[in-house]
Enzyme design. Structure first.
Site, PDB file in Angstrom:
ATOM      1  CE  LYS A  80      13.342  37.167  22.286  1.00 46.08           C
ATOM      2  NZ  LYS A  80      12.868  37.868  21.065  1.00 46.08           N
ATOM      3  CB  SER A 155      15.580  37.083  18.195  1.00 47.30           C
ATOM      4  OG  SER A 155      14.464  37.791  18.712  1.00 47.30           O
ATOM      5  CB  SER A 179      11.897  38.135  16.915  1.00 49.39           C
ATOM      6  OG  SER A 179      13.159  38.375  16.363  1.00 49.39           O
TER       7      SER A 179
HETATM    8  N1  GLN Z   1      15.708  39.217  12.704  1.00 47.38           N
HETATM    9  C1  GLN Z   1      15.475  40.618  12.874  1.00 47.38           C
HETATM   10  C2  GLN Z   1      16.726  41.287  13.338  1.00 47.38           C
HETATM   11  O1  GLN Z   1      17.703  40.643  13.438  1.00 47.38           O
HETATM   12  C3  GLN Z   1      14.357  40.857  13.812  1.00 47.38           C
HETATM   13  C4  GLN Z   1      14.625  40.546  15.220  1.00 47.38           C
HETATM   14  C5  GLN Z   1      13.404  40.723  16.082  1.00 47.38           C
HETATM   15  O2  GLN Z   1      12.250  40.695  15.628  1.00 47.38           O
HETATM   16  N2  GLN Z   1      13.648  40.905  17.361  1.00 47.38           N
HETATM   17  O3  GLN Z   1      16.737  42.440  13.578  1.00 47.38           O
END
Ligand code: GLN
Length: 467
Positions: A80, A155, A179
C-alpha cells in the site's frame, strides 16, 4: 503460466523448477499490464523487481537451504502506498506527496524484503487512507475486479485488488477502521487486522495513530499467518509494540463463538445476514458452540470513531506544511480538508470536553464491554460491512452514508482487538461475500486456526475473477 494462489504453491513450483523467478515476474507483470483499467497501482517497480529476482534466483541456485532461510523467497509483494520504501516514491495517494521519495523504509517492508519477498509495486488507496471505497485517491478510483462498475472497498483498495486479480501474492495494508477488512471482503480475499501493538507502524504515513494497525491481504488464511509471523514483534522503533513472539496453535480446539446481536439485528442486507448464518452453521457442524451475545454500546462506535479519528488526523497532517517536504497545503483533497476541519473543531477549547473527551470516555466503556464479553466467549463472529460491494459513485457524494460502511469495523480498532476477514461466498450477482472473526488481544492464532480449517473445507478463497 498460472500464477500461484499460495506461498506453498509457489514454493512447490520453484523447487520443481517449473519456472524461474524472472519467468514468475513476467507472469505477474503481464497481469498488471492486462489489468491496467483496475488502477490498482500508483507506482510499478518492474526494474527493481527484476533486479531482486535475479539476486534471489542466485540464492535458490546456490543455497540448498534457500527456502528454509527465506520464508517468503520470491513472493511477489505489493505495498500500500502508505508504507515508506527507501528510494521508491511513496505518495499516500495524495498530490501533497506526489513526488516524495523516502530516505528510509517502513519496518514491515524491511522485514518482508529480508524474508525474500519481491516488491512489484505500490498500490493505490484512498488518499491518506481516508475512505471506504477507493474513490478518494488523488490518482483515480480503483475498480472491483469482480465487476468494474463496483467499488473494491477502501482504503486499501489497490492492495485487495492486486491480490484478488493475481497481480501480487501478498499485500500489506493499513486498518484504522476496516481498511484492510473491507476491501478484502469486497474483493473475495483474506484480510488481517492484527492486535494494536503487534505490528510496527514505523515508516508508515500516519492517519490516526491510536487506531492505525498494520496488517495484510492474502488469498489464504495459511499465508496470512505466515506473513504475520514475520511482520509482528517489536524492533525498538515503535514504542507501542508489545514484546510477544507469535505462537502458532497446533491441534484441534473447540471454541465458543459469540454473535453480537447488535451487529445482525437490523440494517444489514439479506445476503450478508445469510453469510453469517452459514458460517455459524459451519462452526456448529465442526463442534464449536455459537451463542448470541450483546455489546450494547457498540452502537456508539462509529460516532466515537468519527471524533477521535479526525482529531488525530488533524494533528498528524499538520506536519505536511509544504516547507520541509511535499507540496503545499493547497494540494490536500476535499476529504482530508474535511477531516482536518472536523478534528480541529473537536479539539478546540470550548468543544474539547463535549466531543473529544466524551468520545474517549465512551471508548473506555467499549473496551470494558469487549473485555467482559471475552470472559464468556473466545471469538466474535460479525459482518464486515452492512452490504455487499456497492456501485462506483453510489455513495461518493454523501460522506455520512460512506462513513456508515465501517459501522462494524470500528469496534476492533477502538478496542485494539484482532480481526480476520474471510471470504465465504458470492451474492446472486457474483460479488464477494465474507465475515469477520474478532478475538482477544494477541489471540490471532485462534482466528487463524478457525480460518484455516474453514478454508480446508471450502474453496471460496481460491476463486479468482475472470480477466
Ligand atoms: N473508512 C474509514 C475512514 O474513512 C477507515 C479508513 C481506514 O481504516 N484507514 O476513516
Amino acid at each position: 503460466m498460472k500464477t500461484p494462489l499460495t506461498i506453498n504453491e509457489l514454493y512447490t513450483a520453484l523447487k520443481n523448477k517449473e519456472y524461474s523467478l524472472v519467468e514468475l515476474l513476467d507472469a505477474y507483470f503481464a497481469r498488471i499490464n492486462a489489468n491496467h483499467d483496475l488502477n490498482a497501482f500508483i507506482t510499478i517497480t518492474d526494474d527493481y523487481a527484476y533486479q531482486k529476482a535475479r539476486e534471489m534466483q542466485e540464492v535458490i541456485n546456490n543455497n540448498p537451504n534457500a527456502f528454509g532461510e527465506f520464508p517468503l523467497l520470491g513472493v511477489p509483494l505489493a505495498m500500500k502506498d502508505l508504507y515508506l520504501t527507501k528510494g521508491i516514491r511513496t505518495t499516500a495517494a495524495s498530490r501533497v506527496l506526489e513526488n516524495y521519495v523516502p530516505a528510509y523504509s517502513s519496518t514491515v517492508f524491511e522485514r518482508l524484503e529480508a524474508a525474500g519477498a519481491i516488491l512489484v509495486g505500490k498500490t493505490n488507496c484512498d488518499a491518506w487512507a481516508h475512505g471506504s471505497s477507493g474513490e478518494n485517491s488523488d490518482f483515480g478510483v480503483t475498480r472491483n475486479p469482480w465487476n468494474k462498475d463496483y467499488v473494491p472497498g477502501g482504503s486499501s483498495s489497490g492492495s485487495a485488488v492486486a491480490v484478488a486479480a493475481n497481480m501480487a501474492l501478498i499485500s500489506p495494508g493499513s486498518d484504522t477502521c476496516g481498511s484492510i477488512r473491507l476491501p478484502s471482503n469486497y474483493c473475495g480475499v483474506t484480510g488481517l487486522k492484527p492486535t494494536y501493538g503487534a505490528v510496527s507502524r514505523y515508516g508508515v504515513v500516519a492517519m490516526a495513530s491510536s487506531l492505525d494497525t498494520m496488517g495484510h491481504i492474502t488469498h489464504s488464511v495459511e499465508d496470512s499467518e505466515k506473513v504475520f509471523a514475520i511482520t509482528s514483534g517489536p524492533e525498538g522503533k515503535d514504542s507501542t509494540l508489545i514484546d510477544r513472539k507469535y505462537q502458532k496453535l497446533t491441534g484441534e480446539n473447540k471454541y465458543k463463538v459469540g454473535i453480537p446481536k447488535e451487529f445482525v439485528e437490523q440494517g444489514i442486507s439479506d445476503e450478508v445476514k445469510s453469510s453469517i448464518d452459514s458460517f455459524a452453521n459451519w462452526l456448529t457442524d465442526n463442534g464449536h458452540s455459537v451463542v448470541e451475545v450483546s455489546l450494547p454500546n457498540t452502537k456508539y462506535a462509529i460516532s466515537v470513531y468519527y471524533i477521535i479519528q479526525p482529531a488525530e488526523v488533524s494533528s498528524n497532517l499538520g506536519r505536511y506544511d509544504g516547507i520541509r517536504y511535499g507540496n503545499d497545503r493547497s494540494t490536500f483533497g476535499m476529504e482530508a480538508k474535511r477531516r482536518i476541519m472536523l478534528g480541529t473543531f473537536v479539539l478546540s477549547s470550548g468543544y474539547y470536553d463535549a466531543y473529544y473527551n466524551k468520545a474517549m470516555k465512551v471508548r473506555t466503556v467499549l473496551i470494558e464491554e469487549v473485555n467482559k464479553v471475552f470472559e464468556d466467549v473466545d471469538v466474535l463472529l460479525a459482518p464486515v460491512a452492512p452490504t455487499p460491494p456497492f456501485k462506483l459513485g453510489e455513495k461518493a457524494a454523501d460522506p455520512l452514508e460512506m462513513y456508515l460502511t465501517d459501522i462494524f469495523a470500528a469496534t476492533a480498532n477502538l478496542t485494539g482487538i484482532p480481526s480476520l476477514a474471510i471470504p465465504t461466498g458470492f451474492t446472486k450477482n457474483n460479488l464477494p461475500l465474507g465475515i469477520q472473526l474478532m478475538g482477544r488481544k494477541f489471540e490471532e492464532n485462534i482466528l487463524f486456526s478457525l480460518g484455516k480449517k474453514f478454508q480446508k473445507q471450502t474453496d471460496y478463497h481460491t476463486k479468482t475473477p475472470q480477466s
